[in-house]
Write an enzyme that holds these catalytic residues in place. Structure first.
Site, short mmCIF file in Angstrom:
data_model
loop_
_atom_site.label_atom_id
_atom_site.label_comp_id
_atom_site.label_asym_id
_atom_site.label_seq_id
_atom_site.Cartn_x
_atom_site.Cartn_y
_atom_site.Cartn_z
N LYS A 31 0.83 -1.21 0.00
CA LYS A 31 0.00 0.00 0.00
C LYS A 31 0.87 1.26 0.00
O LYS A 31 0.64 2.19 -0.78
CB LYS A 31 -0.94 -0.02 1.21
N ARG A 100 -3.62 2.74 8.39
CA ARG A 100 -3.91 1.49 7.69
C ARG A 100 -2.67 0.62 7.58
O ARG A 100 -1.54 1.12 7.54
CB ARG A 100 -4.47 1.78 6.28
N GLY A 109 -8.07 -7.34 3.77
CA GLY A 109 -9.00 -7.51 4.88
C GLY A 109 -8.45 -8.25 6.08
O GLY A 109 -9.16 -8.46 7.06
N SER A 768 11.44 -44.05 -9.69
CA SER A 768 10.27 -43.19 -9.48
C SER A 768 10.12 -43.02 -7.97
O SER A 768 10.00 -44.00 -7.24
CB SER A 768 9.01 -43.83 -10.07
N TYR A 855 10.63 -36.29 -15.23
CA TYR A 855 9.18 -36.06 -15.21
C TYR A 855 8.65 -35.97 -13.79
O TYR A 855 9.32 -36.37 -12.83
CB TYR A 855 8.44 -37.18 -15.97
#
Length: 888
Positions: A31, A100, A109, A768, A855
């Site tokens: 901000k 703020r 928020g 794997s 992979y």
């Protein structure tokens, strides 16, 4: 190295220039950096100053400010007075400010804001005389006392709301702004009395005391539950801290020539290139986002205030062009003059993110690589959400605003704590509220969708839901929520807690009951983005698929093979389970071979379908892995039925069930150990694989099988199983007079396998990594049982992430790295991948790219996420990612 004590703690902006820039987000927060940059660009911004975010964590540790901060704040206040022409605490012409938060990464928020600070019994009179508008002055005053009481004194907001609602009811006022000034002044006094009653402390009348109380509260809000939960969800480090922005107030509540709003430079739900947002006349910013009043769409501002709208549109285009990304804007119009209060990167839905990235490429704003880098991979989940089946019979309850796309069904809950509790148990819930607040965040995380009676498209519920990819319908004004009775009324009907509803966040409709949902189809901009990603990445992406249907779905999502086909899943269907049980209950190899002969054609047919679906891409098939007792019944009636079916006594079946039961089956007779003890199982599966491969190849199909031996801890285990597989392969090839190329490898899922990977690689052609079991065995955790204490570990910061959700790089990752290095040292052409659920987790994909794996493999709906993550990992290796993220 610069002296940290020489760095400023306060950065001013005003009178056309700023001490900071957009590049200083780590210091100024998002901000503060945005305000500074807008000031430098000549955009109308009220003057103010920012206290550096670097102070936040220091303050939270010591609860003290460095002495030099007070002097720098005093100097900044003097500059602010000069820039505004007003006096802080002055009764005649009072300077009021907003206080703020603002972290480097947007957390909408999640932290605190206080408006109208500086008002007291004297300055409110000055504001009244100066403005000539008592309603405005006392409305601002009661708002300030309420916000300060909630934020600084931690008085529950409902204590103030009850007083406000009582005043409105007694005076027949529809909205807050309809109350006369004397009632607003009385409310401010009542609010102060509530603060005194609840806390025992007086409300501070000195504006300087007010300011320091607010600064402390904003810093403290970094550690509220909702802020911590948000950081965990979005992987934001706790060490970042928030800055504090003190900005001269401009007022949208001075009458019908004033207002406030929130705007996006493009539609954050659809990505359409038009100014999007909402505004309220005669209001302050909290009214728009809190849901207390239902705002108007920004398009209507063009008719009400054409000059201000035109200026807003010009500013929006300027900022988007400058930052080269969609901007989320906050603005106030005071007596027809526009002031910008914030610009930051606009949060957007996954649908919008893909469209915006593609259209910005078309517009020449960004490159294809930048488009790929900009999409958070997990946002693609939102494109994969189900929608309501158009042929379903629907019972419409009500319609609200389509605040966040997608559809979900669940049981109604009215409280965030209940949503969290039920969600953790796996119950699908819809959180229903009058309006949500940041305190509801933990419940929103666990809910399938959110429904609110109040609020608009930029309300808290809408913004948070879009950020998480959850469906949301906001502002459904026909529903009356009674949270105390756990029900809501709508059009003469009552819907109670626990009843099913369906929320369609794309249309804004809410239906009674559980609707049939259908999966989405991906095309257009999504296909373009994936094409760019595929051009960029090195890692191949495979799918975990156990059936031809799963294989086809994986191919539809762009999978380039199967990284894990779990053969055991094929044995639980129909007659197969009977043949499997017959094999288990057999007393000798001949009996087992006879039963397995019944399974052979079933397995072969499955593999044929999978090979055809993969169209020549590699298919890694894991031999039988789970312990045999998983295929047997456990309850007495089922055991009796099985005994009757198999022609055995109940006692015999009971004996075998007890014999096969294990204290710790995860570390028992499973994986390659089964194949060693019962080699006929391995023989049957190998024959099914190679016969299926030959059948497909004989019909001119392309096939590339990879046979994976599971749970290997010692190279000799692998060698014994590999001999069987190779022998059966040669037998089938001779029988069929056809040879099919294949690979033989193992799943690395035990620490010993990783530590001795160089030995195993002498025999195995590929590794794997089964990261699910490797995580369990490395940590000594049971994935099924650790849920009892892992939440506490996360809460107490013993661990940063659940290791079953996010790959543990320092522990499990180190074993994987070691295994890859050892394995390739022995066999340079060793193929390496991962096939646990971590295969679709973006952080794990980056890790695999760094190790130069071949992979990753994941579930079908994670394939697009893995493809995008792999492309971003490749860009990160080239340094592109950092450059493309240098936007506010």
């Amino acid at each position: 190295m610069s002296d940290p004590f020489s760095q400023p703690l306060v950065y001013f902006f005003g009178q056309g220039r700023a001490d900071g820039t957009a590049a200083m987000k780590e210091i100024l927060g998002g901000k503060g950096a945005g305000l500074a940059e807008m000031m430098n660009l000549g955009i109308p911004v009220p003057p103010g100053f920012t206290i550096a975010a670097t102070l936040c964590t220091t303050y939270l540790e010591t609860h003290q400010f460095p002495p030099r901060l007070r002097a720098q704040v005093e100097t900044a206040l003097q500059r602010l007075e000069a820039a505004s022409g007003k006096v802080f605490g002055g009764a005649a012409n009072p300077l009021l400010v907003s206080v703020r938060s603002g972290a480097a990464v947007s957390m909408p928020g999640m932290m605190e804001t206080i408006l109208n600070l500086g008002l007291n019994e004297d300055t409110v009179e000055g504001l009244c005389k100066l403005s000539g508008n008592p309603n405005f002055a006392y409305d601002s005053y009661r708002r300030f006392v309420q916000m300060y009481g909630s934020v600084v004194f931690d008085v529950p907001k409902r204590s103030f709301d009850a007083l406000l609602e009582g005043r409105k009811k007694s005076h027949g006022a529809a909205q807050d702004i309809d109350l006369p000034p004397e009632e607003l002044a009385a409310l401010a006094r009542e609010y102060k009395a509530v603060i005194k009653q609840v806390t025992g402390r007086d409300f501070p009348e000195n504006p300087v005391d007010q300011l320091w109380g607010a600064v402390e509260a904003v810093f403290e809000s970094w550690n509220t539950r909702r802020a911590i939960d948000y950081r965990k969800l979005h992987d934001i480090p706790d060490s970042m801290g928030t800055a504090v922005n003190i900005v001269a107030m401009v007022f949208g509540n001075t009458g019908d020539d004033s207002g406030t709003g929130v705007a996006f430079t493009r539609d954050p739900s659809t990505g359409e290139a038009k100014l999007y947002g909402e505004y309220l006349l005669n209001a302050q910013g909290e009214d728009v986002v809190s849901g207390a009043r239902t705002p108007e769409p920004i398009s209507r501002l063009k008719d009400r205030m054409p000059q201000a709208y035109g200026e807003l549109d010009r500013v929006a285009r300027t900022l988007e062009r400058h930052f080269r990304d969609v901007q989320d804007l906050e603005f106030t119009i005071e007596h027809g003059k526009l002031f910008m209060l914030q610009t930051r990167r606009g949060q957007r839905s996954g649908h919008a993110a893909v469209r915006i990235a593609c259209e910005m490429v078309d517009e020449g704003v960004i490159s294809e690589e930048e488009a790929v880098a900009r999409i958070p991979p997990n946002d693609l989940n939102q494109l994969l959400h189900p929608t309501i089946d158009g042929s379903a019979e629907l019972d419409l309850l009500t319609t609200g605003l389509p605040a966040s796309p997608g559809a979900a069904s669940g049981t109604v809950v009215f409280h965030a704590d209940e949503a969290e509790e039920l969600g953790r148990k796996g119950t699908a819930v819809i959180l229903v509220r009058r309006e949500t607040s940041p305190e509801d965040f933990h419940g929103m995380v666990m809910a399938k969708a959110i429904l609110t009676a109040r609020g608009g498209m930029t309300s808290h519920a809408a913004v948070v839901a879009r950020g998480m990819g959850k469906p949301c319908v906001a502002g459904a004004q026909d529903i009356e929520v009674d949270e105390s009775e756990n029900l809501f009324h709508v059009n003469g009907r009552a819907v109670k807690s626990g009843e099913w509803i369906t929320v369609d966040g794309s249309s804004g409709r809410v239906y009674a009951g559980q609707s049939k949902l259908i999966p989405p189809e991906l095309s257009g901009n999504f296909d373009r983005l994936m094409l760019w990603a595929d051009k960029t990445r090195h890692l191949r992406v495979r799918v975990n698929a156990d059936t031809p249907a799963d294989a086809h779905r994986g191919r539809d999502f762009g999978a380039e093979g199967i990284g894990l086909c779990r053969t055991e899943h094929m044995f639980f269907e129909g007659e197969r389970i009977n043949a499997m049980r017959e094999m288990i209950l057999a007393q000798d190899p001949a009996g087992r071979t006879k039963a397995l002969a019944k399974l052979l054609p079933m397995q072969r047919a499955d593999f044929e379908g999978i090979f055809r679906a993969m169209e020549g891409y590699p298919v890694t098939i894991r031999l039988l892995d789970p312990p045999l007792h998983e295929f047997l019944p456990k309850e007495a009636p089922e055991i009796e039925a099985l005994a009757k079916q198999m022609g055995k006594t109940v006692k015999e079946v009971h004996r075998i069930v007890e014999l096969l039961s294990e204290v710790n089956p995860m570390l028992g007779l499973r994986g390659c150990r089964l194949g060693i003890m019962y080699p006929e199982i391995t023989e049957m599966q190998a024959r099914a694989i190679f016969e299926a491969a030959c059948t497909v190849a004989a019909r001119k199909g392309r096939v590339m099988p990879e046979v994976m031996i599971p749970l290997v801890a010692h190279v000799v285990e692998f060698r014994k199983q590999a001999l069987i597989v190779r022998r059966v392969a040669e037998e089938v090839f001779r029988e069929r007079q056809l040879t099919v190329p294949y690979l033989l490898g193992t799943m690395i899922e035990l620490p010993r396998a990783a530590l001795t990977a160089d030995e195993i690689a002498r025999e195995a052609q590929f590794f794997s990594f089964g990261t699910n079991d490797l995580t369990q065995t490395t940590w000594g955790l049971s994935r099924d049982d650790s849920g009892v204490f892992l939440p506490a570990y996360l809460e107490q910061n013993i661990i940063e992430n659940d290791p079953f959700e996010v790959l543990d790089l320092p522990g499990v990752g180190k074993l994987i790295s070691m295994a890859v290095e050892l394995g390739r040292r022995t066999r340079q052409d060793l193929k390496v991948g991962i096939c646990g659920e971590h295969g679709g987790e973006p952080g794990a994909v980056h890790f695999c790219e760094a190790l130069r794996m071949n992979y990753v493999s994941c579930s079908p709906y994670r394939v697009p996420i893995a493809r995008l993550s792999a492309a971003q990992a490749a860009l990160a290796e080239r340094g592109t990612m950092d450059r493309t993220r240098a936007t506010v």
